[in-house]
Enzyme design. Structure first.
Site, mmCIF file in Angstrom:
data_model
loop_
_atom_site.group_PDB
_atom_site.id
_atom_site.type_symbol
_atom_site.label_atom_id
_atom_site.label_comp_id
_atom_site.label_asym_id
_atom_site.label_seq_id
_atom_site.Cartn_x
_atom_site.Cartn_y
_atom_site.Cartn_z
ATOM 1 N N ASN A 26 37.780 43.034 40.237
ATOM 2 C CA ASN A 26 39.040 42.313 40.158
ATOM 3 C C ASN A 26 40.189 43.327 40.208
ATOM 4 O O ASN A 26 40.026 44.470 39.804
ATOM 5 C CB ASN A 26 39.067 41.566 38.812
ATOM 6 C CG ASN A 26 39.964 40.360 38.860
ATOM 7 O OD1 ASN A 26 40.618 40.086 39.862
ATOM 8 N ND2 ASN A 26 39.988 39.628 37.761
ATOM 9 N N LYS A 64 45.770 37.287 44.042
ATOM 10 C CA LYS A 64 44.961 37.069 42.829
ATOM 11 C C LYS A 64 45.493 37.947 41.699
ATOM 12 O O LYS A 64 45.568 37.520 40.541
ATOM 13 C CB LYS A 64 43.492 37.386 43.132
ATOM 14 C CG LYS A 64 42.554 36.878 42.064
ATOM 15 C CD LYS A 64 41.099 36.990 42.445
ATOM 16 C CE LYS A 64 40.238 36.537 41.272
ATOM 17 N NZ LYS A 64 38.956 37.208 41.215
ATOM 18 N N SER A 79 40.147 35.434 31.442
ATOM 19 C CA SER A 79 39.143 36.493 31.269
ATOM 20 C C SER A 79 39.679 37.583 30.334
ATOM 21 O O SER A 79 38.940 38.124 29.502
ATOM 22 C CB SER A 79 38.761 37.081 32.616
ATOM 23 O OG SER A 79 39.920 37.484 33.309
ATOM 24 N N ALA A 112 30.778 33.316 36.136
ATOM 25 C CA ALA A 112 29.459 33.495 35.529
ATOM 26 C C ALA A 112 29.618 34.316 34.260
ATOM 27 O O ALA A 112 30.565 35.097 34.137
ATOM 28 C CB ALA A 112 28.528 34.215 36.492
HETATM 29 P P1 NAP Z 1 30.006 42.508 33.354
HETATM 30 O O1 NAP Z 1 29.344 41.222 32.985
HETATM 31 O O2 NAP Z 1 30.625 43.360 32.301
HETATM 32 O O3 NAP Z 1 28.924 43.363 34.169
HETATM 33 C C1 NAP Z 1 29.142 44.681 34.568
HETATM 34 C C2 NAP Z 1 27.810 45.376 34.472
HETATM 35 O O4 NAP Z 1 27.914 46.655 35.121
HETATM 36 C C3 NAP Z 1 27.390 45.660 33.020
HETATM 37 O O5 NAP Z 1 26.043 45.265 32.888
HETATM 38 C C4 NAP Z 1 27.543 47.185 32.911
HETATM 39 O O6 NAP Z 1 26.667 47.768 31.999
HETATM 40 C C5 NAP Z 1 27.193 47.572 34.326
HETATM 41 N N1 NAP Z 1 27.559 48.948 34.647
HETATM 42 C C6 NAP Z 1 28.745 49.585 34.482
HETATM 43 N N2 NAP Z 1 28.672 50.859 34.917
HETATM 44 C C7 NAP Z 1 27.403 51.023 35.363
HETATM 45 C C8 NAP Z 1 26.704 52.123 35.913
HETATM 46 N N3 NAP Z 1 27.291 53.305 36.106
HETATM 47 N N4 NAP Z 1 25.404 51.967 36.257
HETATM 48 C C9 NAP Z 1 24.784 50.774 36.071
HETATM 49 N N5 NAP Z 1 25.395 49.685 35.546
HETATM 50 C C10 NAP Z 1 26.699 49.814 35.196
HETATM 51 O O7 NAP Z 1 31.146 42.254 34.437
HETATM 52 P P2 NAP Z 1 31.316 41.004 35.426
HETATM 53 O O8 NAP Z 1 31.855 39.850 34.659
HETATM 54 O O9 NAP Z 1 30.089 40.829 36.244
HETATM 55 O O10 NAP Z 1 32.523 41.528 36.325
HETATM 56 C C11 NAP Z 1 32.358 42.482 37.375
HETATM 57 C C12 NAP Z 1 33.670 42.470 38.172
HETATM 58 O O11 NAP Z 1 33.816 41.174 38.787
HETATM 59 C C13 NAP Z 1 34.915 42.645 37.274
HETATM 60 O O12 NAP Z 1 35.889 43.398 37.938
HETATM 61 C C14 NAP Z 1 35.400 41.204 37.062
HETATM 62 O O13 NAP Z 1 36.796 41.127 36.809
HETATM 63 C C15 NAP Z 1 35.052 40.583 38.414
HETATM 64 N N6 NAP Z 1 34.862 39.131 38.352
HETATM 65 C C16 NAP Z 1 34.038 38.561 37.419
HETATM 66 C C17 NAP Z 1 33.856 37.172 37.415
HETATM 67 C C18 NAP Z 1 32.941 36.495 36.417
HETATM 68 O O14 NAP Z 1 32.912 35.262 36.370
HETATM 69 N N7 NAP Z 1 32.190 37.194 35.605
HETATM 70 C C19 NAP Z 1 34.526 36.375 38.354
HETATM 71 C C20 NAP Z 1 35.348 36.996 39.297
HETATM 72 C C21 NAP Z 1 35.512 38.368 39.292
HETATM 73 P P3 NAP Z 1 27.111 47.939 30.453
HETATM 74 O O15 NAP Z 1 26.913 46.595 29.860
HETATM 75 O O16 NAP Z 1 26.184 48.992 29.971
HETATM 76 O O17 NAP Z 1 28.551 48.360 30.450
#
Ligand code: NAP
Length: 305
Positions: free
Chosen positions: A105, A184, A252, A131
């Site tokens: 994002n 966005k 978020s 999600a």
């Molecule tokens: P999240 O649930 O926090 O997942 C991120 C994952 O990446 C965590 O499991 C984290 O592990 C892992 N990670 C970070 N650094 C890593 C590395 N070096 N090696 C391996 N794994 C690593 O985040 P998310 O919600 O999926 O969001 C991801 C992006 O999408 C963000 O920018 C968010 O704003 C965007 N987004 C999310 C949504 C949504 O609904 N979730 C919707 C639109 C956009 P740890 O837990 O150990 O930190």
């Protein structure tokens, strides 16, 4: 070129994409953060995808960054502040023609990633899917949405777009990804920080519409100055529509602060303020909002970058 999907991060979006690609029979490899995460995943044995009408399991193979297999296609599914360090660690494994799909994002992390992997093709995504992890490695698909994909440097669509339609991942290639990312970002800047500062749902901002309106005026000026006039069009109207349509939801950023998690402020409001400063464009309300948000995060002991 290998057709394997490497997916870095088994968080919310990474797991959601991994399960749908695996369900469609695509080769998927998860890249997890460290041995502890790998052990925990192997103990769970699979990813779980929870949808309204079904719950399914996918035993997607997982590995660490230190694995030696080359990477041709990588979905980067971590937070914006983790993106560049993650790519730096994977750089030795990236094939000469590697493609990176960036789900982060906001803006700023895409350039940081490109600096770490100058030879790779960086494809940005703007996702409205929702999600969250209900438990470790168990993702709930909470909101249908859409994924816009594009490469600001190269309008040619990648060959693997069919994988997404076969996996039921709603996506479309666009030659104009930057206006979508900026729009966005602007929506996020007008809504999310205020929900934290006023401690309210999106609908709670209906009681602060004058403040929202002032921010929209400044954000529209910023978008114009940054060469994004399309993203500036009718911004205030769309912000009001989003506030009404999502009145019961918590942003978020609100949810991150509530859960004492680091926010992506640096790549959202922080990016907007840095761009304004670079263009010597005074935006007093936006700057004041940024300062109030930084103060609020600091007071809660959360990182403010
Ligand atoms: P999240 O649930 O926090 O997942 C991120 C994952 O990446 C965590 O499991 C984290 O592990 C892992 N990670 C970070 N650094 C890593 C590395 N070096 N090696 C391996 N794994 C690593 O985040 P998310 O919600 O999926 O969001 C991801 C992006 O999408 C963000 O920018 C968010 O704003 C965007 N987004 C999310 C949504 C949504 O609904 N979730 C919707 C639109 C956009 P740890 O837990 O150990 O930190």
């Amino acid at each position: 070129m290998s057709s394997t999907w490497h997916i870095l991060g088994a968080g919310s979006l990474g797991s959601l994409w991994a399960c749908r690609l695996a369900r469609a029979g695509k080769a998927v490899r998860l890249i997890l953060r460290d041995q502890r995460a790998l052990d925990a995943y192997q103990a769970a044995g699979h990813l779980t995808l929870i949808e309204p009408d079904q719950c399914s399991h996918y035993a997607v193979p997982a590995q660490l960054a230190a694995h030696t297999a080359p990477i041709h296609r990588l979905l980067l599914a971590c937070k914006a502040y983790d993106a560049a360090p993650a790519i730096a660690a994977l750089a030795p494994r990236l094939a000469a023609n590697a493609e990176l799909i960036l789900l982060q994002n906001g803006l700023g992390s895409q350039d940081e990633v490109a600096e770490q992997a100058p030879a790779a093709r960086c494809i940005s995504a703007s996702s409205t899917e929702g999600a969250y992890l209900q438990a470790p490695f168990a993702v709930r698909f909470a909101g249908q949405g859409f994924n816009w994909l594009g490469d600001p440097l190269n309008p040619t669509p990648p060959a693997w777009l069919d994988d997404l339609s076969e996996a039921g991942i709603p996506a479309q290639w666009t030659v104009d990804i930057l206006p979508r990312l900026w729009r966005k970002l602007a929506l996020n800047c007008a809504i999310n920080p205020l929900t934290v500062l006023h401690d309210c749902s999106n609908g709670g901002l209906l009681g602060h519409l004058a403040e929202v309106e002032r921010l929209c005026e400044e954000l529209a000026q910023l978008l114009q100055r940054c060469g994004q006039p399309t993203a500036a069009q009718n911004l205030a109207d769309e912000v009001q529509r989003v506030i009404l349509a999502t009145a019961a939801n918590y942003s978020s950023m609100y949810q991150d602060v509530r859960a004492a998690r680091r926010t992506e402020i640096h790549y959202l409001l922080g990016h907007a303020c840095r761009c304004a400063a670079r263009h010597q464009l005074p935006l007093p309300h936006l700057e004041h909002l940024h300062q109030r948000l930084v103060d609020s995060l600091r007071a809660r002991g959360l990182p403010c970058d």
